[in-house]
Structure formats: structure tokens, C-alpha cells
Design a protein around this motif. Structure first.
Motif, PDB file in Angstrom:
ATOM      1  N   ASP A 282      15.736  -7.152   2.918  1.00  0.00           N
ATOM      2  CA  ASP A 282      16.687  -7.627   3.920  1.00  0.00           C
ATOM      3  C   ASP A 282      16.984  -9.111   3.719  1.00  0.00           C
ATOM      4  O   ASP A 282      17.540  -9.768   4.599  1.00  0.00           O
ATOM      5  CB  ASP A 282      16.173  -7.372   5.342  1.00  0.00           C
ATOM      6  N   ASP A 283      16.604  -9.629   2.538  1.00  0.00           N
ATOM      7  CA  ASP A 283      16.861 -11.013   2.194  1.00  0.00           C
ATOM      8  C   ASP A 283      18.337 -11.159   1.830  1.00  0.00           C
ATOM      9  O   ASP A 283      18.810 -10.592   0.836  1.00  0.00           O
ATOM     10  CB  ASP A 283      15.976 -11.439   1.022  1.00  0.00           C
ATOM     11  N   LEU A 284      19.080 -11.923   2.622  1.00  0.00           N
ATOM     12  CA  LEU A 284      20.522 -12.027   2.431  1.00  0.00           C
ATOM     13  C   LEU A 284      20.876 -12.690   1.104  1.00  0.00           C
ATOM     14  O   LEU A 284      21.865 -12.338   0.470  1.00  0.00           O
ATOM     15  CB  LEU A 284      21.143 -12.818   3.595  1.00  0.00           C
ATOM     16  N   GLU A 285      20.058 -13.644   0.633  1.00  0.00           N
ATOM     17  CA  GLU A 285      20.348 -14.300  -0.642  1.00  0.00           C
ATOM     18  C   GLU A 285      20.265 -13.315  -1.798  1.00  0.00           C
ATOM     19  O   GLU A 285      21.090 -13.344  -2.721  1.00  0.00           O
ATOM     20  CB  GLU A 285      19.379 -15.459  -0.857  1.00  0.00           C
ATOM     21  N   ASN A 345      30.837 -11.698   0.857  1.00  0.00           N
ATOM     22  CA  ASN A 345      29.702 -12.360   1.512  1.00  0.00           C
ATOM     23  C   ASN A 345      30.026 -12.731   2.956  1.00  0.00           C
ATOM     24  O   ASN A 345      29.201 -12.551   3.862  1.00  0.00           O
ATOM     25  CB  ASN A 345      29.293 -13.599   0.726  1.00  0.00           C
ATOM     26  N   GLU A 349      28.058 -11.214   6.299  1.00  0.00           N
ATOM     27  CA  GLU A 349      27.377 -12.060   7.282  1.00  0.00           C
ATOM     28  C   GLU A 349      27.621 -11.604   8.706  1.00  0.00           C
ATOM     29  O   GLU A 349      26.814 -11.880   9.600  1.00  0.00           O
ATOM     30  CB  GLU A 349      27.844 -13.509   7.120  1.00  0.00           C
TER      31      GLU A 349
END
Length: 563
Positions: A282-285, A345, A349
């Protein structure tokens, strides 16, 4: 022998709306006075006719049982439904939505029935028995595919299942050529129909099945010719002399002597790329980095076919939750990887990811040819080279970025309509909805004719089309009532200079100069008549307003400001 399958989507506009309701219970109700809970109410669609006003162009079976018919005034249709104690749902017909939905049906038939699918071509005028000048029939070329379904009856069964999966109902017919298949699908009482006897299967059909013009149909009615069989017994030479070459051409088409030209529907090439993550995250980066890699793959696929992305979907598959999807639209086709990456992206978000992501998929839902523009051969300096191209790209990026941040329905284009009321004189559409933009370009854009008003006979003239101050820069969403302090004297020598002072927002505004009036009124077919006299006024405090007086009530309203 070549065989063609004709698929007539009966009452297509009504069927499309009802199918969309069934598929998505969250859809907003159609614009009408009926509540959303009253979805069982009769559904009536209308369109504006320049001479006869709002006419019914489609209605559901419930409305037909109440006496509603195509071609009657919408006011009469509403009265018929009201006499039965039911409030109908009325809405303006949307040909753009119909065209886009028909394209999706053609795409499905190409995947499941035949690779050669065509949408019927139309003439410039309505045929006899035709209400809307828009296609509602598709053709499938069955050459080389019949054995895949065992026989033609198997093709009919498979086509019926395909339509049912999409939520549509169609009447099917198979014949040796397109004109015969179209005629059987529209006018034979049997459903479905497989023609095995050629012309003999067509003799009992109405002459409307020839797709003849209404004037020719009226002439044939006076001669007592109602069926194709009766018409074929007449000599073609005499028909050509009396009714023209058009009827002879239609006869040749129905007999198979001349083929109707059909344009094969081409589904867009699919471009998609997927990446299954080694470990759920779940790490957005990390997710954005993987999206960048997928965008690179998508751009490479688009570059190979020299096309650009117009709509891109990103699908996220989660561990223990339903998949999440987001769709972004572009103002113009693009192959800019960095631009695509930023838009996706930004869209991601805004999603609330409640579970780790296991797989990411990017799909190009719609693409288009790239725009090319040759630079000027001579330029004063290097900066001038490519200025137009840079401007186009900048505009597209601005629209794409704003749509991604604010939503596709927040960045809109404007198209003029024919409604005389200023607040209804335009329609809006999403700038990133390329299919809607393309369909809008096919519709006629008629500019309203310049009207001669009472003001042209006075000292003050109505604004001309080339007048920069013909319409205000700011048009209020809803006219604001003005309080007239004192009424104008009826015996004033020049009533245009005798406008009353107005009280607005706690202040008194006296009219220093006035131009007008410009009469704007609606037709009787649009319901209760609205009649207004518009004035451009300048107050003593320097305000320049666009005001009108409602002729029926005599009340004054502020509708716009020039600056």
C-alpha cells in the motif's frame, strides 16, 4: 452464397435509457417533474422541430397503451398520460448517447459473432415510417462463420445471448443481401426470420420496407399499392417516369441486383499492460513507480501504431477488497509518458485504497491519430518556430491537468443551442470526453437568425452581431428580481428613457442611459410563453447591466453584467 444478418434494435432510444437504468441503479433521474422512485412511469422522448415545436420521437410500451404516438406534440402526450392518472417521465432525445451505445453493441458483435459488422447508413431525408434520422440497425456478414455456430439458427441464438448480456433486445433476420435482411427485420411479423426463398419471402411486406421517401409512399397509397409484391407487378419504366429513379433503385436493391454499400465498423486496437506485484503493498511511492513503468509500455505500443491516448483506465486489484478503477480523459491524443504518468498519479491520489495492492493494469480505452502541424518555412527567430504546436500542447495539458484535479465534469466546453432564452441558449460538454466531442461535430450547428426588434424603429437600436457589447460578459445563473421604485409613466414621449430607478442590494440605482428593448420570447410549443424586453442600461454609479422586464407580470430582473 453470401448471407447477412440484420439486427434491428427496436425503439432504440427508449431501450438504451431503460437498459442504463437497469445496469446502474445510482443513475440520476431523467430531467422531469417525476420522482426517481417513479421509474415505472411511462417514458417519453421528444425533440425540437423548427416548425411544429416539441414532438414525441420515442415512447415506451406503457405510453403507447395510453395513446401516445410518435409525431404528436409533447404537450398532447403529457395530457394523454395525465388523463390516465400517471405522471410521465419526459426528456429530450440524446442522439450522441445513442450513437456511442450503438458503437459498443457493434464492438461486442465483432468479438462474438462476426469480424465484419456494419452500422446501417442513412440518407439525407427520413424514410417512410422513420421518425429519427439516426441508425438503429446493424449488419453482420456471415461469410465463413456459419460453421462455428453449426447453422444459421445457432447464429441467431448466439446473437440473442450477446444482446441479452448487454441489456438489449433486437429483432433478427438473415437473408441473401442487406436490403432484404433489413426489410425482414423491420416489417416481417416473425421473429427471428431466416429467408430461404429469396424474393418470395418479401412479397407480403409493406412498401415501407423499401426505405422509400414519404412523398413516394403517399403516391403509392393513392394508387392502392401497399405491398412489395403489388409494386413488383408494375413496369419499372412507368414507375421511373411517374415516381423518379429513386423507387427503381430501391427495387433493384431489394431484388439483390444492386448492393447497399456498407461501411465496416472498426473497433479500436486495444493497448494494455499489467504488472503483478511480487508482494502486496500500500506504499504509494512504489505504486506510482510501477505505474510509470506501465505507462512506458503503453506509450511504446501507441508509438508503434502512430496513435495517441485519449482515455486511459487504471485498475488496482486488492488483497481482500473489490478492485478499484479510475479513468482519465485527455483533451487531445498524447504519447507523452511523463504527462500520462502525472495524470494517473493525480487520479490515484484521490482513491481511498483500503487494502494492499496485488496487481496494476493500465488500459487505453480510446485512442486517436496524433495531430501534426508543419512549422512555417521562414521565421524571424527560432522562438517563433513551433509556437502554434507549443500552444496546442499547452492547452491540452492545462485541460488534462484541471480535469484530473477537479473532475471531468468541471472542465467544460460550450455549444450553442437554438433555445431563445439566454439561460438556455447553450449546452455544456466535457472537454476530455472525445466521443461526445466527435459526435457533436457531426450535428448541425445553426446560428440563430438576427431578429428585428421594436428598438430598431426607435432612437435606440438593438445590438448588432458585431457589437462587442451585444451580450454581457457575466450572465447570472438565475435572473435576480429588481425592485422598481416607481413605474414609468405610460404617456412618456420616449419610454426607453423613462426606465424606473431600481433598488438592488440595499442601494438605489438610477438609470442614466438605456438601449433597447430587444424582444426575446419562447414559442407556444415550449409550454407557457415567456416574453421579455431586454435593455442595456448604465446607472448613475457606472454599473452597466443587462436587465429585462417580464411583459406578463411587469416585473424587472437583472440577468447580466457587462463589467
Amino acid at each position: 452464397m453470401k448471407r447477412l444478418l440484420s439486427i434491428w434494435l427496436r425503439n432504440w432510444p427508449i431501450q438504451r435509457l431503460q437498459s442504463e437504468w437497469r445496469r446502474d441503479a445510482t443513475l440520476e433521474p431523467l430531467p422531469s417533474d417525476a420522482s426517481r422512485d417513479n421509474r415505472a412511469a411511462p417514458l417519453i422522448l421528444w425533440k425540437n422541430d423548427h416548425r411544429r415545436g416539441r414532438l414525441v420521437v420515442a415512447c415506451c410500451a406503457a405510453a403507447r397503451r395510453m395513446g401516445v404516438r410518435t409525431g404528436i406534440a409533447i404537450a398532447q402526450a403529457t395530457e394523454l398520460a395525465g388523463s390516465a392518472g400517471v405522471t410521465p417521465i419526459t426528456a429530450e432525445h440524446d442522439p450522441i448517447a445513442d450513437s456511442m451505445a450503438l458503437g459498443r453493441v457493434a464492438d461486442a458483435l465483432q468479438h462474438q459473432i462476426s469480424p465484419l459488422v456494419a452500422i446501417e447508413s442513412l440518407g439525407k431525408r427520413l424514410w417512410a415510417g422513420q421518425v429519427l434520422l439516426e441508425p438503429d440497425t446493424l449488419f453482420c456478414d456471415l461469410s465463413g462463420v456459419t460453421h462455428l455456430f453449426e447453422d444459421e439458427a445457432g447464429i441467431l441464438d448466439a446473437t440473442g445471448r450477446c444482446l441479452a448480456e448487454l441489456g438489449w433486445v433486437g429483432k433478427l433476420a438473415i437473408a441473401d443481401h442487406a436490403a432484404a435482411a433489413w426489410a425482414l427485420a423491420h416489417y416481417d411479423v416473425n421473429d427471428p426470420v431466416i429467408s430461404t426463398r429469396g424474393v418470395d419471402d418479401l412479397l407480403h411486406l409493406s412498401v415501407n420496407a423499401l426505405r422509400i421517401e414519404s412523398e413516394i409512399k403517399h403516391t403509392l397509397d393513392r394508387l392502392g399499392i401497399e405491398t412489395i409484391g403489388a409494386l413488383l407487378r408494375l413496369p419499372r419504366g412507368g414507375l421511373a417516369q411517374r415516381l423518379g429513379d429513386g423507387i427503381v433503385k430501391r427495387i433493384a436493391e431489394i431484388l439483390g441486383e444492386v448492393e447497399i454499400p456498407l461501411e465496416v465498423h472498426h473497433a479500436e486496437q486495444q493497448h494494455h499492460s499489467s504488472l503483478e506485484l511480487e508482494y502486496p503493498t500500500d506504499d504509494l511511492e512504489i505504486v506510482m513507480d510501477r505505474v510509470g513503468r506501465l505507462a512506458e509500455s503503453i506509450v511504446a505500443s501507441l508509438t508503434a501504431c502512430q496513435r495517441g491516448a485519449l482515455r486511459v483506465a487504471c485498475r488496482l486489484e486488492l488483497v481482500d477488497r473489490p478492485p478499484l478503477s479510475t479513468v482519465i480523459g485527455m483533451f487531445a491524443p498524447t504519447q507523452d509518458q511523463q504527462h500520462l504518468h502525472c495524470l494517473i498519479n493525480s487520479s490515484l491520489e484521490s482513491l481511498r485504497v483500503a487494502s494492499p495492492i496485488t496487481k496494476i493494469t493500465l488500459s487505453v480505452l480510446q485512442s486517436g491519430p496524433l495531430r501534426t502541424q508543419q512549422n512555417a518555412l521562414f521565421a524571424d527567430d527560432a522562438i517563433e518556430l513551433g509556437d502554434n504546436a507549443v500552444s496546442d500542447r499547452s492547452l491540452a495539458r492545462l485541460v488534462d491537468t484541471l480535469s484530473g484535479r477537479l473532475g471531468r465534469d468541471a472542465v467544460l466546453g460550450v455549444r450553442l443551442s437554438e433555445n431563445p432564452l439566454p439561460e438556455k441558449a447553450f449546452r455544456t460538454y466535457s472537454l476530455t470526453d472525445h466521443r461526445t466531442r466527435k459526435a457533436l461535430r457531426r450535428l448541425p450547428s445553426k446560428q440563430p437568425a438576427q431578429r428585428k426588434t421594436a428598438g430598431e424603429r426607435s432612437t435606440f437600436h438593438a445590438p448588432r452581431r458585431d457589437d462587442a457589447r451585444r451580450r454581457p460578459m457575466q450572465l447570472l445563473r438565475k435572473p435576480v428580481r429588481l425592485t422598481a421604485v416607481e413605474k414609468s409613466p405610460a404617456h412618456a414621449a420616449n419610454p426607453f428613457q423613462a426606465l424606473p430607478p431600481f433598488r438592488f442590494e440595499g442601494a438605489l440605482h438610477r438609470v442614466a442611459f438605456a438601449w433597447g428593448p430587444e424582444r426575446i420570447e419562447t414559442g407556444w410549443w415550449d409550454g407557457p410563453t415567456i416574453r421579455r424586453d431586454y435593455y442595456r442600461i448604465e446607472t448613475e454609479t457606472g454599473n452597466v447591466w443587462w436587465v429585462f422586464r417580464e411583459l406578463k407580470s411587469g416585473e424587472w430582473f437583472l440577468h447580466g453584467r457587462f463589467f
